[in-house]
Every structure is written in C-alpha cells, then in structure tokens.
Design a protein around this motif. Structure first.
Motif, PDB file in Angstrom:
ATOM      1  N   VAL A 314      48.394  42.905  52.934  1.00  0.00           N
ATOM      2  CA  VAL A 314      47.874  42.429  51.647  1.00  0.00           C
ATOM      3  C   VAL A 314      46.455  42.938  51.394  1.00  0.00           C
ATOM      4  N   GLY A 315      46.136  43.120  50.111  1.00  0.00           N
ATOM      5  CA  GLY A 315      44.805  43.503  49.675  1.00  0.00           C
ATOM      6  C   GLY A 315      44.037  42.289  49.171  1.00  0.00           C
ATOM      7  N   LEU A 316      42.897  42.566  48.530  1.00  0.00           N
ATOM      8  CA  LEU A 316      42.064  41.460  48.035  1.00  0.00           C
ATOM      9  C   LEU A 316      42.721  40.805  46.834  1.00  0.00           C
ATOM     10  N   GLN A 317      42.609  39.487  46.795  1.00  0.00           N
ATOM     11  CA  GLN A 317      43.233  38.715  45.707  1.00  0.00           C
ATOM     12  C   GLN A 317      42.187  37.828  45.040  1.00  0.00           C
ATOM     13  N   ARG A 318      42.406  37.562  43.793  1.00  0.00           N
ATOM     14  CA  ARG A 318      41.553  36.613  43.047  1.00  0.00           C
ATOM     15  C   ARG A 318      41.604  35.238  43.668  1.00  0.00           C
ATOM     16  N   ILE A 319      40.514  34.498  43.559  1.00  0.00           N
ATOM     17  CA  ILE A 319      40.499  33.122  44.053  1.00  0.00           C
ATOM     18  C   ILE A 319      41.020  32.168  42.984  1.00  0.00           C
ATOM     19  N   ASN A 320      41.275  30.944  43.412  1.00  0.00           N
ATOM     20  CA  ASN A 320      41.711  29.857  42.532  1.00  0.00           C
ATOM     21  C   ASN A 320      40.561  29.477  41.593  1.00  0.00           C
ATOM     22  N   THR A 321      40.758  29.624  40.304  1.00  0.00           N
ATOM     23  CA  THR A 321      39.713  29.244  39.334  1.00  0.00           C
ATOM     24  C   THR A 321      40.177  28.114  38.421  1.00  0.00           C
ATOM     25  N   THR A 322      41.276  27.479  38.766  1.00  0.00           N
ATOM     26  CA  THR A 322      41.826  26.438  37.886  1.00  0.00           C
ATOM     27  C   THR A 322      41.718  25.037  38.467  1.00  0.00           C
ATOM     28  N   GLY A 323      41.523  24.924  39.780  1.00  0.00           N
ATOM     29  CA  GLY A 323      41.554  23.600  40.410  1.00  0.00           C
ATOM     30  C   GLY A 323      42.973  23.136  40.687  1.00  0.00           C
TER      31      GLY A 323
END
Ligand code: BGP
Length: 478
Positions: A314-323
């Motif tokens: 796996v590569g870099l992924q966006r973080i959770n920004t919604t809660g």
C-alpha cells in the motif's frame, strides 16, 4: 522503568495553551493583510471538510482582549501563537504592514501584562501566496533569504519582549501533506519534490536560527516537530525492520537534520538509489550543522504502529477528516513500512490512538538521542463537543486525555527529561485545517460551526476549570 516517587513539575514550568494564526484570527483580508496559500486553497472545491475556511475563524483578531482575559482567568503562564507572514508582509517581502505588526504588539503586551509568557511561532503553514506564485514557496531557494528577512523583522520588533520562539511548525507534517498526500497547498504527490522542498525548508530554518543568535542573543528557539513515535506490530524481524524504516524516514530525517545537520544514512542511500534524494549544494550541510536549536518543540498526538510492506504494497492514504470512527485505511511506503491498528490502544473518533505512554516514550527518545530540553508545543484531544443548556460543555473525555498525558510528562521528568512546559492544543476551539469546526480541541467552546459563524460566543468547558486547578496546584493535583 517504575518510579517509587515522582519528581514534581519544576517551579518555572510553562503551563500553556496554543493556537495558530490561520486557525483563530479570521480577518483574512483586513487591515492590509496579504493572502496566504491557505486563503486561496480553501476556496478550491473539495479541499476541506464541508468547504470550511478561516475567513472569520474564531475572530480572534477582533476578540483578542477577551481571549487573553480568559487565559488570565485560567492562570496560563504561557501562550503559544503564530504570526501570519502575509499579515505583516503582504507580498512576503518588501514593505511591512504596520497594522499587522501592531496587532501582535498588542497581543504580546496584553499577555505580558497578565504574566503570560508569549511563545511565538514564526511559521505555521501560511506561506504568502505571492511567494508561492513567484518561485513555488518552499521549492525555491529564494525563500531562504525571504524567510530570513521576515524572521529578522520579527526578531527586531518583538525580541525585546518575546524570549521563546518556535521556528517552523511541523515541517514534516505540513510538507508531507503538501507534496506527498496532496492535501495541503500546493497539493502535489511527488517524492522528489517533497525531499527537495524539505531540504530548502531545513536551510530556511537554519537561517532563522543563525539570525536569532545575532538579534535575540538572550532568547531560545527551536522547531516544533510532529512526532509520532513508531512501534513495531510484532517481534517478527520483518516488523522490526519496518519500525526501523519508519523511525528513519518519518522521524530521524527531520530531527537528526535539525539537531545534528545530517541526514540518516540508510534513508539517504535508499532515496539516492531512486533518484529522489535532495540536491545538496556545497555549504548546505555546514549551514545546517551550525544552527543547532536550543530546544525541541514536541507536538504529540499519537503513536503509529508499523508492519512490513512489500514492494507492491500500500501507498500513502488520506487520513480520516470526518470523525467517522474506523474510516482510516492502512497507509505506507511500498518496500518500507505500512501502518496497522494497535490492538492495545483506544482511538478517538478521528482514529488517533490514545497513548499517554507514547508521550513518555517520545520525550525519552528525544532526550537520549539529542540531549536537548523539550517544550511540548501541542498535545490535546480533538472531539465532538456538545453545548448543553445553561452554557455547559461536559468534556470529561478531554480532561481524561490531558490528565493522563500530564501524568506521563511527570514520569518523563522523573526519567530525567528536561521538560520546559506543556502547551495544550488548543486554548479556544479553532478551525481544524481539514476537519472543519466540528473537531474541537479547546478549553473554551466557540459557538460557531462549519458554515454559520453564529455569535462566536466563548463558553468555558469543564476542562477549563480542571486545567485552572492543575495550574494553581503547580501540577500536584492532576
Ligand atoms: C497539528 C497542527 C495544528 C493542529 C493539530 C490538530 O498538526 O500543528 O495546527 O491542527 O495538529 O490537528 P487536526 O486539526 O488535524 O486535528
């Protein structure tokens, strides 16, 4: 290591809270301020949570006196804030904006009048848009001179009253988002450019420290680093290697360079094999080595646990920004490491592991490797808060988080860490860059949401009264 009795917090310990200009000030185009890259970026569709922005933020620019009065009531002995570069230099260089400079004079004087030590951050991500347009911001070597001139302006103007300075805030986190994850401006995903921009930012950081030595000889300065100590997922040798890779590439790359002026050799070799290492010009490494900071600013939120990641992994992924809890995917660099949940730890609704012992580990690792004092420049819990009848916010979860992290600080002090202070993130609620206004950190609730600024009323949360007692007792009553 178990201590039979713990050392108390030192008498001169800084009991602080923190903020950053873009996240609190608002007044984004008032009194001659120029635009920053964030003022522009937030207007692009889909960049931030529900299109939230800092145009008004929590209007600290207009409510500064009220906010400082609340800090005094709470008993803070330090307040960390950042100066907005384009507020004082609208074009990034050249003519200064007196109204912008005067705002920070008033803030500094108001803090000092209350016995609150100002901790001034020179750069908390708001690059002047003019310099981004002209030479690509951190990608252009001209930024070293321009940043130096900007810092010298502030050293000359405020150095008589401000003695504790933070140079760059979270160069590692900000530039990872900007040049790898495409989630901060200029929103690129290019590893060669990422390391090139970091190299130039290191040189700008070094320039600032060199100028500081001349202009504020009795002050202290250091960068703030977003430190997520690495854990191996298991005792499998492959996981230990992944952990080792993560420490080299996500932590030592910055900390060794700030503190020793040298890049970790194994990481540098790996990047050179791929043609992704920064271009190092004659004199660069000497300049870095000559600018050792006085302390390390530590921004600590969570630890990360790593496991092996094959070359096709796996590569870099966006973080959770919604809660939305549990929505963070595994993220990594193929061939080096990837993250995996730590089954030992609880997480916040944004999937950040809650790990007070990780803070103690961070403090101990920094102390043993760099032998410098540490100032905790950020630590806190972002959560949903509920404003209840009678203007009450019962944030017991935040009190619990902070209490356990302060207890870890006391353990670390007892371990021999030279801990200068603790700046909780944040004083009031603020704009979270990518998470809008619903991810709240403050001791003081601000009545607004993503789109409706409402009355921006300040409301003391339960944690406000708790922290006031902690400070009054010098940390004896956590
Ligand atoms: C750090 C930043 C802060 C602040 C904090 C909380 O990375 O220096 O500016 O935002 O993290 O992060 P978030 O707002 O993403 O929850």
């Amino acid at each position: 290591m178990h201590h039979v009795s713990l050392r108390p917090f030192p008498d001169n310990f800084l009991w602080g809270a923190a903020s950053a200009a873009y996240q609190v000030e608002g007044a984004f185009d008032i009194d001659g301020k120029g635009l920053s890259v964030w003022d522009v970026f937030v207007r692009e569709p889909g960049r931030t949570f529900q299109g939230s922005n800092g145009d008004v933020a929590v209007d600290h620019y207009h409510r500064m006196e009220e906010d400082v009065a609340l800090m005094a009531e709470m008993g803070l002995t330090a307040y960390r804030f950042s100066v907005s570069w384009p507020r004082v230099l609208p074009q990034g260089r050249g003519a200064a904006n007196e109204a912008g400079l005067a705002f920070y004079d008033r803030l500094i004087d108001a803090l000092l009048a209350q016995g609150i030590e100002p901790v001034l951050t020179l750069y908390h991500w708001d690059m002047p848009q003019a310099l981004q347009d002209e030479y690509g911001g951190w990608e252009g070597r001209r930024v070293i001179d321009d940043f130096g001139d900007y810092c010298a302006l502030l050293f000359r103007r405020y150095g008589d009253r401000v003695k504790t300075w933070v140079s760059l805030n979270e160069q590692n986190y900000n530039l990872s988002n900007a040049y790898l994850l495409a989630t901060h401006p200029p929103a690129l995903a290019d590893r060669k450019r990422f390391y090139a921009a970091n190299h130039i930012a290191f040189l700008a950081n070094a320039r600032a420290i060199q100028l500081f030595r001349q202009l504020v000889p009795d002050g202290r300065i250091g960068p703030s680093f977003a430190y997520s100590p690495a854990y191996p997922a298991s005792c499998a040798p492959a996981d230990l290697l992944a952990f080792d890779n993560a420490e080299e590439f996500t932590n030592h790359w910055w900390l060794d360079t700030y503190c020793y002026g040298r890049y970790p050799q194994v990481a540098l070799a790996w990047l050179r094999q791929r043609g992704e290492a920064p271009d190092i010009l004659p004199g660069d490494m000497a300049a870095l080595a000559a600018a050792k900071p006085d302390f390390i600013g530590l921004n600590y939120y969570y630890t990360l646990t790593y496991t092996d990641n094959p070359p096709d992994g796996v590569g870099l992924q966006r973080i959770n920004t919604t809660g939305q809890k549990g929505s963070t995917p595994s993220s990594g660099v193929p061939g080096l490491y990837r993250t995996t949940p730590n089954p030992q730890l609880e997480t916040s609704n944004w999937d950040w592991a809650i790990d007070p012992t990780g803070l103690r580990i961070a403090l101990r690792r920094l102390t043993s490797r760099y032998a410098l004092p540490v100032l905790i420049t950020e630590n806190g819990l972002g959560e949903f808060d509920r404003l209840e009848d009678g203007d009450q916010v019962h944030d017991a979860y935040r009190i619990d988080y902070l209490r356990r992290h302060l207890a870890a600080c006391q353990e670390a002090i007892s371990d021999g860490v030279a801990l200068m202070g603790f700046c909780a993130w944040s004083f009031t609620d603020i704009l979270s860059w990518l998470n809008g206004y619903q991810k709240r950190y403050g001791f003081v609730y601000v009545n607004r949401d993503e789109t409706d600024v409402r009355d921006l009323r300040r409301v003391r949360k339960d944690s406000f009264f708790w922290y006031r007692r902690v400070i009054a007792s010098g940390g004896r009553e956590l």
